[in-house]
Design an enzyme around this catalytic site. Structure first.
Site, PDB file in Angstrom:
ATOM      1  N   ASP A   1     -10.863   3.391   5.101  1.00 52.22           N
ATOM      2  CA  ASP A   1     -11.404   2.053   4.853  1.00 52.22           C
ATOM      3  C   ASP A   1     -12.929   2.014   4.963  1.00 52.22           C
ATOM      4  O   ASP A   1     -13.548   1.013   4.620  1.00 52.22           O
ATOM      5  CB  ASP A   1     -10.818   1.059   5.872  1.00 52.22           C
ATOM      6  CG  ASP A   1      -9.589   0.342   5.339  1.00 52.22           C
ATOM      7  OD1 ASP A   1      -9.448   0.242   4.108  1.00 52.22           O
ATOM      8  OD2 ASP A   1      -8.775  -0.109   6.164  1.00 52.22           O
TER       9      ASP A   1
ATOM     10  N   LYS B   1       0.858  -1.197   0.000  1.00 55.84           N
ATOM     11  CA  LYS B   1       0.000   0.000   0.000  1.00 55.84           C
ATOM     12  C   LYS B   1       0.885   1.236   0.000  1.00 55.84           C
ATOM     13  O   LYS B   1       0.631   2.196  -0.727  1.00 55.84           O
ATOM     14  CB  LYS B   1      -0.927   0.005   1.228  1.00 55.84           C
ATOM     15  CG  LYS B   1      -2.054  -1.016   1.136  1.00 55.84           C
ATOM     16  CD  LYS B   1      -2.799  -1.139   2.459  1.00 55.84           C
ATOM     17  CE  LYS B   1      -3.816  -2.269   2.413  1.00 55.84           C
ATOM     18  NZ  LYS B   1      -4.471  -2.509   3.693  1.00 55.84           N
TER      19      LYS B   1
ATOM     20  N   GLN C   1      -4.489  -1.360  10.024  1.00 59.03           N
ATOM     21  CA  GLN C   1      -4.412  -2.652   9.320  1.00 59.03           C
ATOM     22  C   GLN C   1      -4.963  -3.768  10.215  1.00 59.03           C
ATOM     23  O   GLN C   1      -4.511  -3.939  11.344  1.00 59.03           O
ATOM     24  CB  GLN C   1      -2.951  -2.936   8.937  1.00 59.03           C
ATOM     25  CG  GLN C   1      -2.732  -4.253   8.208  1.00 59.03           C
ATOM     26  CD  GLN C   1      -3.350  -4.273   6.816  1.00 59.03           C
ATOM     27  OE1 GLN C   1      -3.321  -3.291   6.079  1.00 59.03           O
ATOM     28  NE2 GLN C   1      -3.925  -5.402   6.436  1.00 59.03           N
TER      29      GLN C   1
END
Ligand code: NAD
Length: 282
Positions: free
Chosen positions: A115, A48, A92
């Site tokens: 997210d 990422k 994460q």
């Protein structure tokens, strides 16, 4: 049979974003919190970051070891929430087991929740009411289907897997597209029968070879979200690709399907949050 080429579409999205980001005086910034020692998570976070930097974004990784206290992460997120130079925050998953995932995710300001996992953004998605961000993997799946002009309206779609990351938000997005959605999971009885009724099957379980050719009707569309490793360490999905491809009308490969779309949507979400925070148009 047509292969749904996620890598190609992801590259197209990334090229478009690169041009837009190059024109900005200030660059979008993403902060990533890594609080687990899972090797796969470390690779995802590195990938990422690589993509974000390649596109001219700023990326900051905050790594913690297993002794980290929940309060340290909460304090960091509160600091990042206030920092005008940070546009996007990502924790994460999974986190170390002693950390409260819900509490940590919901400390992120919804407008920086890249997210789309906060209760605010999830609620907006459920009400079809403009969340700040849509979860990256479900967003990528819908984009890929639309790229190939696959109609969702009125289709019978079976989503296998009910996680907060993939299955649940994906089902809401599909409902918002007027699909008739069936959610299946590990307690579903007769998965084969359920799948045989589907025009589109989207599998997100991490169970190798779960979806076999005799479980899909002829010309069904099959999307494989799963990522696991074979004994030779090669990446594989949930679908028995070699046999299912002969019966499906469209199918995603693993790798090269939903994985690259997820990363492209993460950068797109970062860019879109940057625009929203700076009151700029798309
Ligand atoms: P998860 O472990 O949180 O959820 C798995 C889901 O699969 C559960 O809802 C479970 O009920 C269901 N399931 C498990 N075994 C089943 C079975 N035999 N039959 C029916 N349902 C079953 O996983 P997740 O985070 O949603 O991820 C799912 C998979 O997708 C994993 O392989 C993950 O690595 C992958 N993934 C890929 C991407 C990508 O970008 N391609 C992104 C996120 C997750």
């Amino acid at each position: 049979m047509t292969v749904l080429d996620g890598k190609k579409l992801a590259n197209k999205i990334i090229d478009g974003l690169k041009q837009k980001i190059q024109k900005l005086d200030i660059k979008p910034s993403i902060a990533v919190i890594l609080a687990n020692d899972n090797p796969a998570s470390k690779i995802y976070v590195k990938n990422k970051e690589k993509k974000a930097l390649e596109l001219g974004c700023n990326s900051y990784i905050y790594s913690f070891d297993e002794n980290v206290k929940e309060d340290e992460i909460i304090s960091l997120i509160e600091k990042l929430n206030k920092d005008k130079n940070i546009n996007a925050i990502l924790a994460q998953l999974p986190l170390f087991k002693h950390l409260d995932e819900q509490k940590i995710l919901n400390t992120i300001e919804p407008v920086k929740d890249v997210d789309g996992f906060t209760i605010y953004n999830t609620g907006c998605l459920a009400q079809n009411a403009k969340p700040y961000s849509i979860p990256c993997t479900p967003k990528g799946i819908i984009k890929l289907l639309k790229e190939y002009n696959i109609k969702l309206d009125g289709k019978n779609i079976v989503v296998i897997g009910r996680s907060n990351i993939v299955g649940k938000p994906l089902s809401l997005l599909l409902l918002n597209e007027n699909a008739t959605v069936t959610m299946a999971h590990s307690k579903t009885k007769n998965l084969k029968e359920v799948c045989l009724k589907a025009d589109i099957i989207i599998s997100a379980t991490g169970q190798k070879n779960l979806i076999k050719a005799d479980m899909i009707k002829k010309d069904a569309i099959v999307v494989d979200v799963g990522i696991s490793r074979n004994s030779d360490n090669k990446i594989t999905g949930d679908v028995d690709f070699e046999n299912v491809k002969n019966k499906a009308s469209y199918i995603t490969p693993v790798p090269g399907g939903i994985g690259p779309m997820t990363i492209a949507c993460l950068i797109e979400n970062t860019y879109e949050l940057f625009l929203k925070q700076n009151c700029l148009e798309k």
